[in-house]
Design a protein around this motif. Structure first.
Motif, PDB file in Angstrom:
ATOM      1  N   ASP A   1       4.516  49.835   2.589  1.00  0.00           N
ATOM      2  CA  ASP A   1       5.809  49.572   3.224  1.00  0.00           C
ATOM      3  C   ASP A   1       5.990  50.343   4.530  1.00  0.00           C
ATOM      4  OD1 ASP A   1       6.061  52.151   2.343  1.00  0.00           O
ATOM      5  OD2 ASP A   1       7.807  51.799   1.058  1.00  0.00           O
ATOM      6  N   GLY A   2       4.951  51.038   4.971  1.00  0.00           N
ATOM      7  CA  GLY A   2       5.030  51.763   6.229  1.00  0.00           C
ATOM      8  C   GLY A   2       5.398  53.232   6.094  1.00  0.00           C
ATOM      9  N   ALA A   3       5.755  53.673   4.885  1.00  0.00           N
ATOM     10  CA  ALA A   3       6.070  55.089   4.677  1.00  0.00           C
ATOM     11  C   ALA A   3       4.839  55.945   5.012  1.00  0.00           C
ATOM     12  CB  ALA A   3       6.501  55.333   3.237  1.00  0.00           C
ATOM     13  N   VAL A   4       5.091  57.125   5.606  1.00  0.00           N
ATOM     14  CA  VAL A   4       4.002  57.968   6.109  1.00  0.00           C
ATOM     15  C   VAL A   4       3.967  59.303   5.370  1.00  0.00           C
ATOM     16  CG1 VAL A   4       3.122  59.189   8.134  1.00  0.00           C
ATOM     17  CG2 VAL A   4       4.060  56.897   8.387  1.00  0.00           C
ATOM     18  N   HIS A   5       2.749  59.754   5.041  1.00  0.00           N
ATOM     19  CA  HIS A   5       2.550  61.053   4.406  1.00  0.00           C
ATOM     20  C   HIS A   5       1.989  62.045   5.423  1.00  0.00           C
ATOM     21  CE1 HIS A   5       3.260  59.249   0.514  1.00  0.00           C
ATOM     22  NE2 HIS A   5       2.274  58.380   0.702  1.00  0.00           N
ATOM     23  N   ASP A   6       2.314  63.328   5.231  1.00  0.00           N
ATOM     24  CA  ASP A   6       1.848  64.351   6.160  1.00  0.00           C
ATOM     25  C   ASP A   6       0.515  64.963   5.722  1.00  0.00           C
ATOM     26  OD1 ASP A   6       2.500  65.941   4.009  1.00  0.00           O
ATOM     27  OD2 ASP A   6       4.208  66.930   4.971  1.00  0.00           O
ATOM     28  N   LYS A   7       0.089  66.002   6.449  1.00  0.00           N
ATOM     29  CA  LYS A   7      -1.204  66.629   6.178  1.00  0.00           C
ATOM     30  C   LYS A   7      -1.233  67.335   4.826  1.00  0.00           C
ATOM     31  CE  LYS A   7      -2.312  67.165  11.067  1.00  0.00           C
ATOM     32  NZ  LYS A   7      -2.674  68.077  12.172  1.00  0.00           N
ATOM     33  N   VAL A   8      -0.101  67.863   4.411  1.00  0.00           N
ATOM     34  CA  VAL A   8      -0.037  68.521   3.109  1.00  0.00           C
ATOM     35  C   VAL A   8      -0.355  67.512   2.004  1.00  0.00           C
ATOM     36  CG1 VAL A   8       1.505  69.641   1.448  1.00  0.00           C
ATOM     37  CG2 VAL A   8       1.536  70.337   3.851  1.00  0.00           C
ATOM     38  N   TRP A   9       0.188  66.315   2.122  1.00  0.00           N
ATOM     39  CA  TRP A   9      -0.095  65.261   1.138  1.00  0.00           C
ATOM     40  C   TRP A   9      -1.589  64.947   1.120  1.00  0.00           C
ATOM     41  CZ3 TRP A   9      -2.403  60.547   0.905  1.00  0.00           C
ATOM     42  CH2 TRP A   9      -2.129  59.749  -0.208  1.00  0.00           C
ATOM     43  N   THR A  10      -2.192  64.859   2.305  1.00  0.00           N
ATOM     44  CA  THR A  10      -3.622  64.547   2.382  1.00  0.00           C
ATOM     45  C   THR A  10      -4.456  65.631   1.717  1.00  0.00           C
ATOM     46  OG1 THR A  10      -3.253  63.335   4.459  1.00  0.00           O
ATOM     47  CG2 THR A  10      -5.520  63.985   3.946  1.00  0.00           C
ATOM     48  N   LEU A  11      -4.119  66.893   1.963  1.00  0.00           N
ATOM     49  CA  LEU A  11      -4.865  67.982   1.344  1.00  0.00           C
ATOM     50  C   LEU A  11      -4.689  67.990  -0.173  1.00  0.00           C
ATOM     51  CD1 LEU A  11      -4.353  70.955   3.830  1.00  0.00           C
ATOM     52  CD2 LEU A  11      -6.516  69.838   3.234  1.00  0.00           C
ATOM     53  N   LYS A  12      -3.466  67.717  -0.638  1.00  0.00           N
ATOM     54  CA  LYS A  12      -3.232  67.652  -2.082  1.00  0.00           C
ATOM     55  C   LYS A  12      -4.055  66.520  -2.699  1.00  0.00           C
ATOM     56  CE  LYS A  12       1.441  69.605  -2.323  1.00  0.00           C
ATOM     57  NZ  LYS A  12       2.886  69.323  -2.585  1.00  0.00           N
ATOM     58  N   THR A  13      -4.112  65.391  -2.004  1.00  0.00           N
ATOM     59  CA  THR A  13      -4.888  64.251  -2.488  1.00  0.00           C
ATOM     60  C   THR A  13      -6.370  64.592  -2.543  1.00  0.00           C
ATOM     61  OG1 THR A  13      -3.264  62.694  -1.588  1.00  0.00           O
ATOM     62  CG2 THR A  13      -5.464  61.831  -2.059  1.00  0.00           C
ATOM     63  N   PHE A  14      -6.860  65.231  -1.487  1.00  0.00           N
ATOM     64  CA  PHE A  14      -8.261  65.640  -1.448  1.00  0.00           C
ATOM     65  C   PHE A  14      -8.579  66.579  -2.609  1.00  0.00           C
ATOM     66  CE2 PHE A  14     -11.664  68.477  -0.038  1.00  0.00           C
ATOM     67  CZ  PHE A  14     -12.619  67.578   0.408  1.00  0.00           C
ATOM     68  N   ARG A  15      -7.692  67.526  -2.874  1.00  0.00           N
ATOM     69  CA  ARG A  15      -7.904  68.471  -3.972  1.00  0.00           C
ATOM     70  C   ARG A  15      -7.884  67.757  -5.318  1.00  0.00           C
ATOM     71  NH1 ARG A  15      -3.851  73.434  -4.153  1.00  0.00           N
ATOM     72  NH2 ARG A  15      -2.387  71.726  -4.545  1.00  0.00           N
ATOM     73  N   GLU A  16      -6.944  66.830  -5.501  1.00  0.00           N
ATOM     74  CA  GLU A  16      -6.857  66.102  -6.768  1.00  0.00           C
ATOM     75  C   GLU A  16      -8.098  65.247  -7.007  1.00  0.00           C
ATOM     76  OE1 GLU A  16      -3.275  63.877  -6.437  1.00  0.00           O
ATOM     77  OE2 GLU A  16      -1.978  65.659  -6.413  1.00  0.00           O
TER      78      GLU A  16
END
Length: 502
Positions: free
Chosen positions: A249-264
């Protein structure tokens, strides 16, 4: 008191004496001694091999001699043309089985092969494509047709476009060409560094719309770790700009979200594959940014490492060095951690150039002045004797990426790669792949082949391979206890490799 200089001179005296007294026929015993001393200095020269390892080493040398006498010799040929030859090589097949330790220089946007991006990701629902005016493509996932923008006037739903085509095989092959540098005529299509770098950077932009879609990013990380493990690699340090990710839907995640995803994803992968050690991120920014922008990025990296100490390894600046801003230009920003009294490890790209004497060529020394932990590429290092001495004394390893250096036209025949000098001197070094998807490789086996057969020549032996693999764990950013765990894990795999092939 015996100073270091006197001690160094003392070690040279016997060698100088040999040269002075050899007025007639040189003493064969002295010659053998000199040869052994010189061999002991090369990468792997001080590695003691077991009986089983020596047996495999003899086999490897025999296979390598056969390949070096054949024509064409793969390391002397552009990788795009040499790849089929390498795939048939018995040496390469052994290297695929060999546990290679860690991949320490890989960029996030090229972690996974383009086959998977095109045949898996672009076949997912809601994937749109746009063909740009400069003969490139853009992708985006959206729950509705995207609005036109400056570089993309007309977006098409890929599902509908393929339905109209009937057989999309040729179309998919064309999409892959936009995401990789591969061509059957590399010398004709890429006559200069400028041309190949232009295509190189366009491919990154083209892939971004696929990779930064949040559901794809999770799968992308996992798939990348799978490809590494399949090539017998147990650890990854990934250079990433941590680009913002987006939802349908176009919602955007920041770098913290990306790092959390990478860790998970990494934790999930380790749970699924206990023989994988883990992965970390080197936060990266482009050298085209301004000083103030880099200063902000350094501040952000400091905070991210504080918040994610198990994930964030440090900081780097990426992008083409030639034509880009030198490290010294950013000295105010790069001095910030020291000014603040905090530690932010640097892993600088430096010396990825053949333009000697330029400001960019000075990046090698400047990287060391800023206490870089490793040197990315270091192609120019052999031409900087002081920098070479400093990096050796400080135990700063070079991240050698031979295929990248060849494809990006720093060297054509890998036998002439400057790293041959570094390997002959036993300089701290690791082997990595840089941008595997753009070069048509996966894992590290292809780069190990080029380094072992081409750059190392006949002198490189099983001890060379063993030291290079061990180096990748020793020179990683892992804390000491995890390095120890990684070395134990690697040794177990190495012993099985030797047992199965000796």
């Amino acid at each position: 008191m015996v100073t270091p200089i006197r001690r160094a001179l003392a070690t040279c005296v016997p060698l100088l004496w040999f040269v002075r007294v050899a007025d007639g026929m040189p003493d064969p015993a002295q010659r053998d001694l000199l040869t052994r001393q010189e061999t002991s200095r090369q990468t792997g020269g001080r590695v003691t091999l077991t009986a089983a390892e020596l047996k495999l080493d003899v086999q490897l040398r025999r296979l390598k001699e056969r390949e070096m006498s054949a024509a064409p010799f793969p390391p002397a040929v552009h990788f795009f043309n040499a790849k089929p030859l390498i795939q048939e090589s018995p040496v390469f097949k052994l290297l695929q089985e060999m546990p290679k330790g860690a991949a320490l220089h890989v960029h996030a946007s090229s972690l996974v092969g383009v086959d998977w991006l095109v045949k898996n990701v672009t076949y997912r629902p809601h994937c749109y494509v746009c063909f740009t005016w400069d003969n490139s493509v853009r992708f985006v996932f959206s729950d509705r047709r995207p609005f036109p923008r400056w570089d993309c006037v007309y977006w098409q739903l890929l599902e509908a476009l393929r339905a109209r085509l009937g057989d999309p095989t040729g179309f998919d092959d064309g999409l892959m060409q936009h995401l990789t540098l591969f061509t059957e005529d590399p010398d004709g299509e890429y006559p200069s560094q400028e041309v190949v770098w232009e295509k190189f950077e366009r491919a990154f932009v083209a892939a971004a719309g696929l990779i930064t879609h949040a559901p794809v990013l999770r799968d992308y990380f996992y798939k990348g770790l799978e490809e590494l493990l399949h090539d017998n690699i147990l650890y990854l340090e990934l250079r990433s700009g941590l680009s913002k990710t987006y939802e349908l839907d176009g919602a955007v995640h920041d770098k913290v979200w990306t790092l959390k995803t990478f860790r998970e994803v990494t934790r999930t992968f380790r749970a699924d594959h206990p023989d994988f050690l883990g992965a970390r991120v080197i936060v990266s920014v482009h050298r085209a940014l301004s000083v103030s922008e880099v200063k902000a990025a350094v501040k952000e990296a400091i905070q991210l490492q504080k918040d994610f100490p198990d994930v964030v390894a440090g900081f780097d600046m990426v992008g083409r060095e030639d034509g880009g801003r030198a490290l010294w230009y950013f000295r105010e920003a790069l001095s910030l951690p020291a000014d603040l009294g905090v530690t932010l490890p640097y892993f600088f790209h430096a010396g990825e150039t053949d333009d000697e004497g330029t400001d960019v060529d000075q990046n090698i020394l400047d990287a060391l002045l800023f206490n870089t932990t490793r040197i990315g590429h270091g192609f120019a290092l052999a031409h900087h004797p002081l920098a070479k001495e400093l990096s050796r004394k400080r135990n700063v390893a070079v991240e050698l990426c031979p295929i990248s250096n060849q494809v990006l036209r720093l060297v054509s025949d890998l036998r002439n790669h400057p790293a041959a000098v570094l390997m002959s001197e036993g300089h701290p070094m690791v082997i990595s792949s840089d941008d595997p998807s753009l070069f048509g490789t996966t894992g590290l086996s292809y780069d190990f082949y080029e380094a072992f057969v081409g750059i190392g020549g006949l002198r490189a032996n099983l001890g060379t391979l063993k030291e290079l693999a061990l180096n990748s764990i020793r020179y990683s950013s892992l804390p000491a206890h995890l390095k120890d765990a990684g070395l134990v894990m690697w040794q177990k795999k190495w012993d099985a490799f030797i047992f199965n092939n000796s």
